[in-house]
Design an enzyme around this catalytic site. Sequence first.
Site, mmCIF file in Angstrom:
data_model
loop_
_atom_site.group_PDB
_atom_site.id
_atom_site.type_symbol
_atom_site.label_atom_id
_atom_site.label_comp_id
_atom_site.label_asym_id
_atom_site.label_seq_id
_atom_site.Cartn_x
_atom_site.Cartn_y
_atom_site.Cartn_z
ATOM 1 N N CYS A 130 6.555 57.971 -15.436
ATOM 2 C CA CYS A 130 5.944 59.038 -16.242
ATOM 3 C C CYS A 130 7.020 60.006 -16.730
ATOM 4 O O CYS A 130 7.531 60.819 -15.959
ATOM 5 C CB CYS A 130 4.900 59.769 -15.406
ATOM 6 N N CYS A 133 6.061 63.706 -16.439
ATOM 7 C CA CYS A 133 6.101 64.265 -15.080
ATOM 8 C C CYS A 133 7.545 64.469 -14.621
ATOM 9 O O CYS A 133 7.852 65.451 -13.969
ATOM 10 C CB CYS A 133 5.413 63.329 -14.087
ATOM 11 N N ASP A 134 8.427 63.530 -14.910
ATOM 12 C CA ASP A 134 9.747 63.515 -14.281
ATOM 13 C C ASP A 134 10.924 63.708 -15.242
ATOM 14 O O ASP A 134 12.060 63.831 -14.798
ATOM 15 C CB ASP A 134 9.951 62.167 -13.549
#
Length: 298
Positions: A130, A133-134
């Site tokens: 993701c 997200c990261d």
Amino acid sequence: MKDLIIIGAGCAGLTAALYAARAGKSVLIFEKESIGGQIASSPLIENYPGVPRMSGIEFADHLFSQVTELGVELEIDEVIKIEPQESVHHVFTSNQKYEAKAVIIATGAKHRTLGLDKEELLTGHGVSYCALCDGAFFKNKRVAVIGGGNTAITEALYLSTYCESVTVIHRRDSFRADLSLMNQAESRSNIFWIKDTIVQELQGDQKLSGLKLLNTKTNSTSSLSVDGLFVAIGHLPQTNPFSGLVPIDSEGFFDIGEDCKTPVPSIYVAGDCRKKNMRQLTTAVADGANASMAVSNT
Ligand code: NAP
């Protein structure tokens, strides 16, 4: 007892809840992980009608508020079984039984993994599924993205805005991503392309340090030094707990048509867990609306 239980708070499930609540039904949604499902990991939505640009999380937040304001209830729990009954279905979590006149299964799909040694070990230590997200952990770093679909190219575009370089590695030489995304990505000077290539090995012990690559046309191997790897190679349907109840196709998706009706009365399926040609936000919300209308019409 509820009029409707919806399993899954992704965009299909939330849309089904929206339609059902507006039709005056009492609705309970079960979600085992996070609200919004897959779209919550999408950095940017640009192809949803009337919404020129919005992050997936923002979209999911708006949709969730819209349904909770209508009185829809949410339980964070995993549904493990449905026992269909003649007039009221029984829905089981690990420690409780619920009842509803109708059930919509909108369990979506999960990211596919590469199946490499150390993939699990290095997840969260350089390997991610993701970008939204990261991605921030890889500012000014070199990353690779695996895949040739819309997710891979969307993630590459997002990462290119703050990573030093983004190398897209794809197993074929043609891409299934939309032309407009490809054109945008091809015009970015820090996006590089490696085609006809698969990842053979993840290098690094505590932390990802590089990839061993295999060119499937020439059979030659090479190494690529990267700090991060974003795996974007599609999804697997989350249909397992209900496979005895609803027919499943060879890839594990619910083999159910556009009307979302299963052979079991008052049980419906909606969204990416259903067999379909195109998995988009628009098709997920369309399923949610169809399934909910079917509930109202029975
Ligand atoms: P996808 O379209 O199924 O693409 C998966 C990609 O991964 C393909 O290029 C596939 O290669 C590759 N792949 C599969 N297994 C692999 C493996 N084991 N090793 C290496 N590569 C592998 O999946 P997606 O990109 O996640 O998209 C899913 C759906 O969501 C699509 O309908 C997509 O259009 C939609 N989506 C839309 C948006 C948007 O509209 N903004 C954003 C994201 C996703 P092959 O091509 O060789 O099969």
